[in-house]
Design a protein around this motif. Structure first.
Motif, PDB file in Angstrom:
ATOM      1  N   ARG A 111       0.950  -1.115  -0.112  1.00 26.31           N
ATOM      2  CA  ARG A 111       0.146  -0.090   0.128  1.00 26.31           C
ATOM      3  C   ARG A 111       0.965   1.210   0.083  1.00 26.31           C
ATOM      4  O   ARG A 111       1.451   1.575   0.996  1.00 26.31           O
ATOM      5  N   LEU A 112       0.884   1.916  -1.175  1.00 25.30           N
ATOM      6  CA  LEU A 112       1.589   3.183  -1.366  1.00 25.30           C
ATOM      7  C   LEU A 112       1.676   4.062  -0.403  1.00 25.30           C
ATOM      8  O   LEU A 112       2.431   4.639   0.074  1.00 25.30           O
ATOM      9  N   GLU A 113       0.238   4.370  -0.077  1.00 20.74           N
ATOM     10  CA  GLU A 113       0.088   5.564   0.664  1.00 20.74           C
ATOM     11  C   GLU A 113       0.643   5.430   2.008  1.00 20.74           C
ATOM     12  O   GLU A 113       0.990   6.201   2.804  1.00 20.74           O
ATOM     13  N   GLU A 114       0.421   4.243   2.569  1.00 18.15           N
ATOM     14  CA  GLU A 114       1.079   3.785   3.652  1.00 18.15           C
ATOM     15  C   GLU A 114       2.678   3.917   3.861  1.00 18.15           C
ATOM     16  O   GLU A 114       3.139   4.596   4.793  1.00 18.15           O
ATOM     17  N   LEU A 115       3.149   3.511   2.899  1.00 20.11           N
ATOM     18  CA  LEU A 115       4.679   3.434   2.547  1.00 20.11           C
ATOM     19  C   LEU A 115       5.250   5.078   2.936  1.00 20.11           C
ATOM     20  O   LEU A 115       5.870   5.377   3.827  1.00 20.11           O
ATOM     21  N   ALA A 116       4.394   5.867   2.151  1.00 19.11           N
ATOM     22  CA  ALA A 116       4.853   7.085   1.984  1.00 19.11           C
ATOM     23  C   ALA A 116       4.620   7.968   3.431  1.00 19.11           C
ATOM     24  O   ALA A 116       5.460   8.864   3.714  1.00 19.11           O
ATOM     25  N   ARG A 117       3.647   7.363   4.068  1.00 25.28           N
ATOM     26  CA  ARG A 117       3.186   7.993   5.404  1.00 25.28           C
ATOM     27  C   ARG A 117       4.319   7.598   6.454  1.00 25.28           C
ATOM     28  O   ARG A 117       4.822   8.561   7.199  1.00 25.28           O
ATOM     29  N   VAL A 118       4.628   6.357   6.680  1.00 25.71           N
ATOM     30  CA  VAL A 118       5.552   6.016   7.794  1.00 25.71           C
ATOM     31  C   VAL A 118       6.929   5.823   7.541  1.00 25.71           C
ATOM     32  O   VAL A 118       7.781   6.163   8.400  1.00 25.71           O
ATOM     33  N   ALA A 119       7.409   5.718   6.425  1.00 21.53           N
ATOM     34  CA  ALA A 119       8.864   5.285   6.143  1.00 21.53           C
ATOM     35  C   ALA A 119       9.717   6.477   6.046  1.00 21.53           C
ATOM     36  O   ALA A 119       9.268   7.576   5.146  1.00 21.53           O
ATOM     37  N   GLN A 120      10.936   6.692   6.184  1.00 20.74           N
ATOM     38  CA  GLN A 120      11.722   7.627   5.872  1.00 20.74           C
ATOM     39  C   GLN A 120      12.771   6.971   4.581  1.00 20.74           C
ATOM     40  O   GLN A 120      13.091   8.025   3.765  1.00 20.74           O
ATOM     41  N   ARG A 121      12.880   5.895   4.651  1.00 19.26           N
ATOM     42  CA  ARG A 121      13.701   5.383   3.446  1.00 19.26           C
ATOM     43  C   ARG A 121      12.734   4.258   2.498  1.00 19.26           C
ATOM     44  O   ARG A 121      12.020   3.462   3.211  1.00 19.26           O
ATOM     45  N   ILE A 122      13.107   4.034   1.347  1.00 16.76           N
ATOM     46  CA  ILE A 122      12.566   2.847   0.680  1.00 16.76           C
ATOM     47  C   ILE A 122      13.679   1.917   0.180  1.00 16.76           C
ATOM     48  O   ILE A 122      14.415   2.718  -0.645  1.00 16.76           O
ATOM     49  N   ALA A 123      13.174   0.690   0.093  1.00 14.46           N
ATOM     50  CA  ALA A 123      14.232  -0.407  -0.613  1.00 14.46           C
ATOM     51  C   ALA A 123      13.147  -1.148  -1.239  1.00 14.46           C
ATOM     52  O   ALA A 123      12.109  -1.412  -1.000  1.00 14.46           O
ATOM     53  N   VAL A 124      13.692  -1.338  -2.800  1.00 13.47           N
ATOM     54  CA  VAL A 124      12.840  -1.989  -3.554  1.00 13.47           C
ATOM     55  C   VAL A 124      13.573  -3.255  -4.147  1.00 13.47           C
ATOM     56  O   VAL A 124      14.731  -3.404  -4.360  1.00 13.47           O
ATOM     57  N   LEU A 125      12.895  -4.338  -4.010  1.00 10.54           N
ATOM     58  CA  LEU A 125      13.608  -5.762  -4.270  1.00 10.54           C
ATOM     59  C   LEU A 125      12.667  -6.071  -5.616  1.00 10.54           C
ATOM     60  O   LEU A 125      11.589  -5.676  -5.823  1.00 10.54           O
ATOM     61  N   ARG A 126      13.529  -6.450  -6.690  1.00  8.16           N
ATOM     62  CA  ARG A 126      13.029  -6.973  -7.980  1.00  8.16           C
ATOM     63  C   ARG A 126      13.693  -8.197  -8.164  1.00  8.16           C
ATOM     64  O   ARG A 126      14.860  -8.313  -8.320  1.00  8.16           O
TER      65      ARG A 126
END
Ligand SMILES: Nc1ncnc2c1ncn2[C@@H]1O[C@H](COP(=O)(O)OP(=O)(O)OP(=O)(O)O)[C@@H](O)[C@H]1O
Ligand SMILES: [Mg+2]
Length: 517
Positions: free
Chosen positions: A204-219
Motif C-alpha cells: 500500500r503506497l500511501e502507507e509507505l509514504a506516510r510511515v517510512a523515511q527510506r524505501i528499499a525495492v526488491l525486484r
C-alpha cells in the motif's frame, strides 16, 4: 551507506538465498536506529524471505549480518527474539485454541513457583492489547474466535512485548481497516522515538509514504534501490515497484447487467448480522464496505452456509427461488462460491501442489468416473498460472513454497473455471502487489462478462470505487446505505461506515436507566 554508520543497528551484506532457484542475491542493506525502512516489490520478489533471514527463520545461503556491530547468526526465531529482533509475519502464527492472553505470553507465562498466575496474566494481556487499542477484548477469548483483523492485532501486540530493537512488519495492515491502521501508526511512532529500527513491508503506497523515511525495492531477488522516500512521488514509486507504468484507472469493459441472480432478505445472526437485505444482478459487482467487525465476513459466511442464519433467506435466479443452504456443500451445489480472506485457515492445502489445490474446486472438469486425469489437472493449473501470472517453478510446486501474494492467486484461480452463478470474494487482493491487483480486477471483469454475479468485500475503498457497480456499507451488522456507481464519494462511504455504531450507541443510551449509579 556503509555498515560502519554510527547509528547502524543491523546490517546485512552479500546475503543470498537459493532454493531450487536463487530467490535472493547479494543483498547489502543497513538499518538505522529509529528509522522506518519501507521494503517493497512485486509478489515473489523476496521480501518475506529476507525478513525471515533477519528474523532467524531461514538460514541464508551466502552473506553475513551484523547486529550492533557484532556478528549475527541466529539459529532460530527464538534466538533472534532474545536479542530483540522481532517480526510480525505475513501469515499469522497464533494458536487458535489458546486464549489471547496465552498467545501473547506463550514464551513467557508469569508464574509463582511453577503455577501460572491467571490474574497477572490477565492484567499483563490487557496492558499489551491496550498498546494496539484493543483493551476492550477479553484476554480469555480464544484466538480462533476472533476475526482475522483482530488476530492480526494480537500478533502485533505479541511482538511489542519485551525488548525490541529491530521490528519487521510483513504486511501488517493487509487485514486492518482505517481505525486499526491509525493505531498501528501511532505505535510505530512511539517505537521509533525509543530508537527501534523498523522494516515495514507493504503493497500500500500511501502507507509507505506516510510511515517510512527510506524505501528499499526488491525486484526478482535483487535490491534495485535504497533511497530517501522523499525522492519519489507516488507515480514514480509504482514504477519503481513494478518496473512498468500503471494507470490509476481501470477499464472494467462493457458489461450487461441482467436479471437478479442473488436475493438476500432479512438475513440475521446473533448480534453480528442484523436484518440484511440486498440483491445482486447477473454481470454486476456489488461491493461491501465497512469497518473491521462490522459483519462483512459473517454476512458472506451466512450466504455460503458456513454459518447458519437465525432468520432470513437467500434466493437465487430470477424469478428468485429460495435456496435451502445449510452447509458450504449445499452452497456450491447451488452455484455459490466463497473465496475467503483466510487462505491458511480455510482456503488452501499448503502441503499440496498448485495443481492439486486448483483441481480441488474443479473435480468434474478433470475427472471421469471418479478418476482424475493428471494431464487435464496440470493443464488446468497451467492455464491459471498463466492467466494470473502466478510466480512458480511448475504446477507441481508446493503451495507453501509460494510467496504470500501468489498463494492468494491460487485461491482465486481455483474458482475461476467453475460453473458458479454467484461468487463471494472476501478481500480478494489482500497481499497482492499493485501490478497484480489489476490482473485480478481484469479477471473479475471477465467473470461479470460471463454473466456471473459478484459480491466483493474489501477494506480498500479505492478498490471498491474502482471496480463496483454498487457499494453497500455495513455498520454494526446493518446494511446502512447502498450507493450507486458515480453517486458516491469516499467521505460519504466512510461516514456511513461509522453511522451504524453512532445509532446503536444512541439507542443504548436511551434504553439505559439513568439512575444506575
Ligand atoms: N521454501 C521455499 N522453497 C522454494 N521456494 C521458495 C520457498 N520459500 C519461498 N520461495 C520462493 O522465493 C520467492 C520469494 O518469495 P517471498 O515469499 O520472499 O516473496 P515476497 O516478496 O514476500 O512476495 P509477496 O509480496 O507475495 O509476499 C518466491 O518465488 C517463492 O516461491
Ligand atoms: Mg511476502
Amino acid at each position: 551507506m556503509s555498515s560502519s554508520a554510527p547509528n547502524a543497528v543491523l546490517s546485512v551484506s552479500g546475503i543470498g538465498k537459493t532454493y531450487a532457484q536463487p530467490v535472493l542475491s547479494n543483498i547489502d542493506l543497513t538499518l538505522l536506529r529509529g528509522e522506518v525502512l519501507a521494503l517493497t516489490g512485486e509478489n515473489g520478489a523476496g521480501k518475506s524471505t529476507l525478513s525471515k533471514i533477519i528474523g532467524g527463520l531461514v538460514t541464508p545461503t551466502t552473506g553475513q549480518m551484523l547486529f550492533n556491530g557484532r556478528a549475527y547468526t541466529p539459529g532460530s526465531r527464538t534466538q533472534a527474539e532474545e536479542l530483540g529482533i522481532r517480526m510480525v509475519m505475513q501469515e499469522l502464527n497464533l494458536l487458535p485454541t489458546l486464549s489471547v492472553a496465552e498467545n501473547l505470553f506463550l514464551d513467557n507465562l508469569p508464574s509463582h513457583g511453577g503455577w501460572i498466575s491467571r490474574k497477572q496474566l490477565r492484567s499483563a494481556a490487557i496492558e499489551a492489547m491496550a498498546q494496539v487499542g484493543l483493551d476492550a477484548i477479553d484476554p480469555d477469548t480464544l484466538v480462533g474466535e476472533l476475526g482475522i483483523g483482530h488476530q492480526q492485532m494480537v500478533e502485533i501486540a505479541r511482538n511489542l512485548i519485551g525488548d525490541c530493537h529491530v521490528l519487521i512488519l510483513d504486511e501488517p495492515t493487509a487485514m486492518l481497516t482505517a481505525r486499526e491502521v491509525e493505531m498501528l501508526f501511532d505505535q510505530i511512532s512511539r517505537l521509533q522515538a525509543r530508537g527501534v529500527a523498523i522494516i515495514y513491508i507493504s503493497h500500500r503506497l500511501e502507507e509507505l509514504a506516510r510511515v517510512a523515511q527510506r524505501i528499499a525495492v526488491l525486484r526478482d531477488g535483487n535490491l534495485v534501490c535504497v533511497e530517501p522516500m522523499a525522492n519519489y512521488n507516488s507515480e514514480q514509486l509504482v514504477n519503481l515497484m513494478v518496473g512498468r507504468e500503471l494507470g490509476e484507472h481501470m477499464d472494467m469493459g462493457v458489461r450487461t447487467i441482467g436479471a437478479p441472480a442473488l436475493t438476500v432478505k432479512g438475513l440475521s445472526r446473533a448480534d453480528k448480522v442484523l436484518d440484511v437485505s440486498f440483491e445482486v444482478r447477473a454481470g454486476e459487482i456489488f461491493g461491501i464496505s465497512g469497518l473491521i467487525g462490522a459483519g462483512r465476513t459473517e454476512l458472506l459466511r451466512l450466504i455460503y452456509g458456513a454459518d447458519i442464519a437465525d432468520s432470513g433467506t437467500v434466493a437465487l435466479g430470477s424469478p428468485a427461488k429460495v435456496a435451502d443452504i445449510r452447509s458450504p456443500v449445499d452452497a456450491v451445489r447451488h452455484g455459490i462460491a466463497l473465496i475467503t480472506e483466510d487462505r491458511k485457515g480455510e482456503g488452501l492445502l499448503l502441503t499440496q501442489s498448485i495443481s492439486a489445490n486448483i483441481a480441488l474446486g474443479n473435480m468434474p472438469a478433470i475427472s471421469s468416473a471418479g478418476l482424475v486425469n493428471g494431464r487435464d489437472e496440470s493443464a488446468l493449473a497451467q492455464r491459471q498460472i498463466d492467466a494470473m501470472r502466478i510466480r512458480s517453478s511448475s504446477p507441481d510446486q508446493l503451495v507453501c513454497e509460494l510467496s504470500g501474494g501468489n498463494q492468494q492467486k491460487v485461491v482465486i484461480g481455483r474458482w475461476l473455471e467453475r460453473d458458479c452463478a454467484v461468487l463471494l470474494f472476501d478481500e480478494p487482493t489482500r497481499g497482492i502487489d499493485v501490478g497484480a491487483k489489476f490482473d485480478i480486477y481484469a479477471l473479475l471483469g471477465e467473470l461479470t462478462r460471463q454473466g456471473k454475479a459478484l459480491v466483493v468485500v474489501s477494506s480498500d475503498l479505492r478498490e471498491l470505487m474502482l471496480i463496483c457497480d454498487r457499494i453497500g456499507v455495513l455498520s454494526a451488522g446493518r446494511l446502512i446505505e447502498t450507493f450507486e456507481r458515480d453517486s458516491w464519494t469516499q467521505d460519504e462511504l466512510l461516514a456511513a461506515a461509522f453511522a451504524g455504531y453512532q445509532k446503536r450507541d444512541a439507542l443504548l443510551h436511551e434504553a439505559a436507566p439513568r439512575n444506575t449509579l
